[in-house]
Scaffold this motif. Structure first.
Motif, PDB file in Angstrom:
ATOM      1  N   LEU A 179     103.685  63.138  61.580  1.00 29.63           N
ATOM      2  CA  LEU A 179     104.094  64.592  61.353  1.00 29.63           C
ATOM      3  C   LEU A 179     103.012  65.176  60.405  1.00 29.63           C
ATOM      4  N   GLU A 180     102.290  64.415  59.697  1.00 29.63           N
ATOM      5  CA  GLU A 180     101.250  65.054  58.767  1.00 29.63           C
ATOM      6  C   GLU A 180      99.890  65.210  59.264  1.00 29.63           C
ATOM      7  N   ASP A 181      99.476  64.587  60.646  1.00 29.57           N
ATOM      8  CA  ASP A 181      98.303  64.591  61.410  1.00 29.57           C
ATOM      9  C   ASP A 181      97.826  65.916  61.504  1.00 29.57           C
ATOM     10  N   GLU A 182      96.860  66.379  60.668  1.00 34.06           N
ATOM     11  CA  GLU A 182      96.291  67.851  60.716  1.00 34.06           C
ATOM     12  C   GLU A 182      95.396  67.931  61.764  1.00 34.06           C
ATOM     13  N   SER A 183      94.939  66.755  62.582  1.00 30.91           N
ATOM     14  CA  SER A 183      94.031  67.133  63.688  1.00 30.91           C
ATOM     15  C   SER A 183      94.875  67.252  64.871  1.00 30.91           C
ATOM     16  N   LEU A 184      96.242  67.048  64.897  1.00 28.29           N
ATOM     17  CA  LEU A 184      97.124  67.017  65.985  1.00 28.29           C
ATOM     18  C   LEU A 184      96.839  65.994  67.111  1.00 28.29           C
ATOM     19  N   THR A 185      95.878  65.143  66.901  1.00 29.12           N
ATOM     20  CA  THR A 185      95.527  64.271  67.832  1.00 29.12           C
ATOM     21  C   THR A 185      96.716  63.151  68.066  1.00 29.12           C
TER      22      THR A 185
END
Length: 93
Positions: free
Chosen positions: A70-76
């Motif tokens: 959920l905290e993946d800022e790259s959205l990958t």
């Protein structure tokens, strides 16, 4: 299904509710390393093969691993997780 239980307890609940079956391929993630290993191009390709073979699939994600997703800022990682999770019969977090 969302549960506040540990991975093993959530898995047992999944089996007792019949969300999970012994025939399923189950992806289990409890650490960042698990998330990185499962939710990538290779994981998506493996999931596609199982989907074509009509193999039932499930995902079990412990709280720490869900936090990484959920905290993946790259959205990958989020994209890979959603791509796999949307094709599974059960997702338990």
């Amino acid at each position: 299904m969302l549960t506040g239980d540990k991975l093993e307890t959530a898995e047992n609940i999944g089996y007792s509710c019949k969300l999970l079956t012994k025939e399923m391929h189950i992806i289990k993630c409890s650490t960042l390393a698990d998330v990185q290993r499962e939710f990538n191009d290779k994981g998506v390709a493996a999931n596609e093969k199982r989907l074509i073979a009509q193999m039932p699939r499930g995902v079990l994600v412990e709280a720490g691993a869900l936090k990484y997703i959920l905290e993946d800022e790259s959205l990958t990682i989020k994209r890979y997780f959603l791509k796999i999770a949307k094709t599974c019969e059960a997702v338990i977090c």
